[in-house]
Design an enzyme around this catalytic site. Sequence first.
Site, mmCIF file in Angstrom:
data_model
loop_
_atom_site.group_PDB
_atom_site.id
_atom_site.type_symbol
_atom_site.label_atom_id
_atom_site.label_comp_id
_atom_site.label_asym_id
_atom_site.label_seq_id
_atom_site.Cartn_x
_atom_site.Cartn_y
_atom_site.Cartn_z
ATOM 1 N N PRO A 189 1.096 -1.802 -10.727
ATOM 2 C CA PRO A 189 0.342 -3.035 -10.800
ATOM 3 C C PRO A 189 0.379 -3.867 -12.054
ATOM 4 O O PRO A 189 -0.505 -3.770 -12.872
ATOM 5 C CB PRO A 189 -1.076 -2.515 -10.709
ATOM 6 C CG PRO A 189 -1.019 -1.200 -11.420
ATOM 7 C CD PRO A 189 0.389 -0.749 -11.370
ATOM 8 N N GLU A 190 1.284 -4.730 -12.251
ATOM 9 C CA GLU A 190 1.039 -5.808 -13.207
ATOM 10 C C GLU A 190 1.113 -7.090 -12.392
ATOM 11 O O GLU A 190 1.365 -7.034 -11.188
ATOM 12 C CB GLU A 190 2.046 -5.791 -14.360
ATOM 13 C CG GLU A 190 1.838 -4.584 -15.283
ATOM 14 C CD GLU A 190 2.735 -4.608 -16.507
ATOM 15 O OE1 GLU A 190 2.839 -5.664 -17.150
ATOM 16 O OE2 GLU A 190 3.337 -3.571 -16.814
ATOM 17 N N HIS A 205 -3.486 10.085 0.802
ATOM 18 C CA HIS A 205 -4.026 9.047 -0.071
ATOM 19 C C HIS A 205 -4.122 7.669 0.579
ATOM 20 O O HIS A 205 -4.286 6.668 -0.118
ATOM 21 C CB HIS A 205 -3.242 8.946 -1.388
ATOM 22 C CG HIS A 205 -3.109 10.240 -2.108
ATOM 23 N ND1 HIS A 205 -4.192 10.983 -2.515
ATOM 24 C CD2 HIS A 205 -2.011 10.945 -2.466
ATOM 25 C CE1 HIS A 205 -3.772 12.087 -3.103
ATOM 26 N NE2 HIS A 205 -2.447 12.096 -3.083
#
Length: 271
Positions: free
Chosen positions: A2-3, A91
């Site tokens: 995540p950026e 997950h």
Amino acid sequence: MPELPEVETALRGIKPYIVGEKVKDVILRFPRLRWPIPEQLPQLIVGHTLKSVVRRGKYLIFRFDHGALILHLGMSGNLRIVNHDVAVKKHDHVDITFSNGKSLRFNDPRRFGALLWAENDVHEHKLLSQLGPEPLTATFSSEYLWKQTRGRAASIKTCLMNGRIVAGIGNIYAAEALFLAGINPKKTANKLSKLDCQHLAEAIKAVLKKAIKKGGTTLRDFADAHGKPGYFKLELLVYGRQGQACPRCANKLKTIVIAQRSTVFCTKCQK
DNA sequence: ACATTGACCTGGGAGC
DNA sequence: TGCTCCCAGGTCAATG
């Protein structure tokens, strides 16, 4: 994953399948992420139509008429669009199922991600209200960077990764932008010249734009909405390349730790 | 107000 | 093969 570029890629991947659709069901399999996912989430959004999805920094905002969902992918979060009957994987913590049969499935092994509900103005929410400007807007300029760095004793890399100064930049793109701008990541922010600020602001915009165009960076677990990996990794100039030759001068790239994050740079090109 | 550190998690890879 | 150790895209909260 995540950026900013990866979150933007996720946004573009999921948006066409869910905007304008009515929420049919919400399945909370494991609601304990960074903060608990509100238990009443199903009652809050089932039957309501998703009006839009936007990105703010590394956050995604899912707007409904009566409020908004705030989602953060943490370090390892991933969003997929699947048909509602596709088997769940380990997950897969949350599904938001829509009336068209598609589900937005949130997978996050490390569970640093978040999914929260905001009534009223979502930008007034605690997590969003203090965020600095978007780096790809005109507000984030050389002049802005100059003003923000005055009086700062922290390193410039620490400042770039500080969401209150500028939103969306993380460990990869901070390192890449500093390399492009020829600035030592450890340099005290206050010591940047006006020219440094100009080069850095330009480098940040350039590297983020390029990464978005390429669909984000894949390290190990980032994939787009269809499970297809991003392809930017091969083009990273310094991140993850410690010990290898600097792409500009062939000097061996060095790693240091800044604010508990490893940082790769060239001691000759970055002063 | 600013800077630094601890804390939250799982999984993959290196080394033995 | 299997164990242990280290590292990983983030950032809030507490502390100095």
